[in-house]
Design an enzyme around this catalytic site. Structure first.
Site, PDB file in Angstrom:
ATOM      1  CG  ASP A 154      -2.373   1.320   1.097  1.00 33.15           C
ATOM      2  OD1 ASP A 154      -2.536   1.449   0.371  1.00 33.15           O
ATOM      3  OD2 ASP A 154      -2.011   1.622   2.369  1.00 33.15           O
ATOM      4  CD  GLU A 198      16.282 -13.769   4.514  1.00 32.32           C
ATOM      5  OE1 GLU A 198      16.075 -14.249   5.208  1.00 32.32           O
ATOM      6  OE2 GLU A 198      17.287 -12.595   4.134  1.00 32.32           O
TER       7      GLU A 198
END
Length: 605
Positions: free
Chosen positions: A218, A310
């Site tokens: 957002d 990751e």
């Protein structure tokens, strides 16, 4: 002519998001499993098979976090918990597991620019006082003028009024001011603070560890502010629909908002003022405001990119960034930053062939420059639904809500154009976003009475802005059930917003397996899109393309897409078999030639 191929570098065993069709769920209005009139995560879980059958690849969930709901959940009090309105963390985990079992990815909303004023950090900041580490997590400043009685600068809130609110010190005397680019109950975080950066990366890992596949970010362009927080004003009209008023002039309409309002005990009409999309955009041809599109945001997204890297499974981020020009928007999706950014220019193009052509051409060129996939969207939870916008006398207009006192859209015309626009969008290379109810052809609820409206923009502007309630009305699932099946076949409490009677004919049970229905059209379009690899294809403009005559025509994946946005029927190429049509009467044969009617589209091939 073939356009630059933005997806070429992504085609061989590319990530899932490069060509995904992503369905936006607005949880409070999707489906209610607890029968309390409010949609919830259980309702999402119950209808995952429906979404799987529709053929979408992923589901984006608007905020469901713990929140006082001042801005419909975009005021987050706890980033690691589910608001009781929507269920529990266990409900979320169950939904995620079932979605993955059906082959659906889950994207969650992330709100990093600001928190709720009820977030524990902000409460600690108020208690700790000036100069404290707790206050440094937000943007507190001493005021200007005698006694610090004036705000630190002249910035205006996107929601109207000053972007600063003054707090009291321990003795009750006026104290410092804090920045809120949105509502006063949404204090901006200080992204120059190491705690803030570490905390939000930990929030990312919290949801990634649970198994989410991505994040919609957002106000992705607003987190970093210019050094020194300089004054800023502009008379350049903001890009977008509506009345195109400059932000500063728009803000002045809310003179009733006092600059010294307190962060608690605000009147109901000041709770959670809504975002107006065009106010988030930078002025056309002008430098960005000192609180939008600053260079520092890109370092944040590079660090987040490393976090996502990751994890296996091609996790992704999509930016809500109202940024111009297009070249600056695509800086957010360079190879080491986000994966996608919403293309609001396509949404704003309206039912106009020239506008659409220009947006598609520019989008594909800029996407190719950074080897990122483009995105396409027609509606979302902040916009009047495109089926209703396209039914207005000006189908390129962008009203801030519609009421019974306003021009009423031509529902039949808007639906015809909306179906044709879906055909244009879903054949484009890249990723497409579908807002819940688009697949049903839902119109805006344009006659909501004032007494049931809930969007604070309606109250803050004394009704001048009708607000976003009309596009957020709960979905109809069963035509003859209470609340059209929103709370199940037996019904429940009244839904949080009332539905119009017209929703009965749009209900999902009236469209499933019904040839020619909007739902079946979407399913067929998404299916052919997948079979033909249109999302990773290459667009070329067809010889029929004549935007100034209202004709949009292009090729992709061996398919010819033709949309007639003009006023007269047009001849289609001889020998090209009809694959899909936007409506049963879209194509009429005349003297051995297929003719495409106005306000219709076709896939050939």
């Amino acid at each position: 002519m073939t356009t630059p191929d933005s997806n070429a570098a992504l085609r061989a065993d590319g990530p899932w998001w490069a060509d995904a069709v992503i369905y936006q769920v607005y949880p409070r209005s999707f489906a209610d499993s607890s029968r309390d009139g409010m949609g919830d995560l259980g309702g999402v879980t119950e209808h995952l098979p429906y979404l799987r059958r529709l053929g979408v690849d992923a589901v984006w969930l608007s905020p469901f976090y713990k929140s006082p709901q001042a801005d419909a959940g975009y005021d987050v009090a706890d980033y690691r918990d589910v608001d009781p309105l929507f269920g529990t963390l266990e409900d979320f985990d169950r939904m995620l597991e079932e979605a993955h079992g059906l082959g659906l990815r889950i994207i969650v909303d992330l709100v990093p620019n600001h928190t709720s004023d009820e977030h524990v950090w902000f409460q600690e900041a108020l208690a700790a006082g000036p100069g404290s580490p707790e206050r440094d997590r937000y943007i507190f400043r001493d005021g200007k003028g005698e006694g610090g009685n004036e705000p630190p600068n002249n910035w205006q809130s996107v929601f109207g009024g000053a972007a600063w609110t003054r707090v009291e010190d321990d003795g009750g005397a006026p104290g410092q001011w804090y920045l809120h680019l949105f509502d006063s109950k949404q204090p901006d975080l200080n992204w120059g603070n190491a705690d803030v950066r570490a905390e939000m990366e930990d929030v990312l890992r919290f949801w990634l560890d649970r198994g989410v596949d991505g994040f919609r970010v957002d106000v992705a362009h607003g987190m970093v502010k210019a050094e020194g927080l300089p004054d800023w004003s502009s008379k350049v009209a903001m890009v977008g629909g509506g009345d195109d008023a400059p932000a500063a002039e728009e803000a002045s309409r809310d003179e009733e908002i006092e600059a010294t309002e307190k962060p608690v005990d605000l009147p109901a009409e000041d709770q959670g003022v809504p975002r107006v999309p065009e106010k988030n955009m930078t002025p056309s041809g002008d430098a960005a405001p000192p609180y939008f599109d600053q260079e520092g945001v890109h370092e944040i997204y590079r660090s987040w990119h490393r976090v996502l890297s990751e994890y296996d499974g091609d996790r992704m981020m999509v930016a809500e960034a109202w940024v111009e020009p297009m070249s600056r928007l695509f800086r957010y999706v360079r190879s080491d930053e986000m994966q996608q950014a919403f293309n609001f220019g396509f949404l704003l193009a309206g039912w106009n062939a020239r506008n659409v052509l220009e947006n598609v051409t520019e989008t594909l060129a800029e996407a190719a420059a950074v080897e990122a996939p483009p995105t396409w969207v027609l509606s979302n939870h902040d916009m009047v639904r495109h089926t209703s916008r396209f039914g207005l006398s000006d189908p390129t207009s962008f009203p801030k809500g519609i009421s019974a006192e306003d021009e009423q859209p031509d529902e039949e015309l808007g639906l015809a154009r909306g179906r044709a626009a879906a055909m244009v969008m879903l054949a484009l290379p890249g990723s497409a976003y579908v807002y819940q109810g688009d697949e049903l052809g839902l119109p805006e609820h344009t006659t909501l009475p004032a007494e049931v409206r809930q969007d604070p923009s309606f109250f803050r502007t004394d009704g001048a802005e009708r607000g976003r309630d009309g596009c957020r009305v709960p979905l109809p699932w069963i035509a003859d059930a209470p609340a059209y099946g929103f709370s199940g076949p037996e019904g429940g409490e009244d839904p949080w917003l009332p539905q119009p009677e017209s929703f009965a004919r749009y209900a999902a049970d009236q469209q499933v397996d019904v040839p020619g229905s909007t739902l079946e059209l979407y399913r067929e379009l998404i299916s052919v899109r997948a079979d033909r690899g249109l999302g990773t294809g290459s667009l070329g403009w067809h010889e029929l393309n004549a935007p100034d005559a209202g004709i949009l025509a292009y090729t992709n994946g061996g398919i010819v897409v033709v949309a007639n946005m003009g006023g007269e029927p047009i001849d289609l190429p001889v020998g090209e078999p009809l694959l899909l049509v936007s409506s049963p009467d879209a194509v009429v044969e005349s003297e051995g030639v297929n003719r495409l009617s106005p306000d219709a589209a076709v896939w050939l091939g």
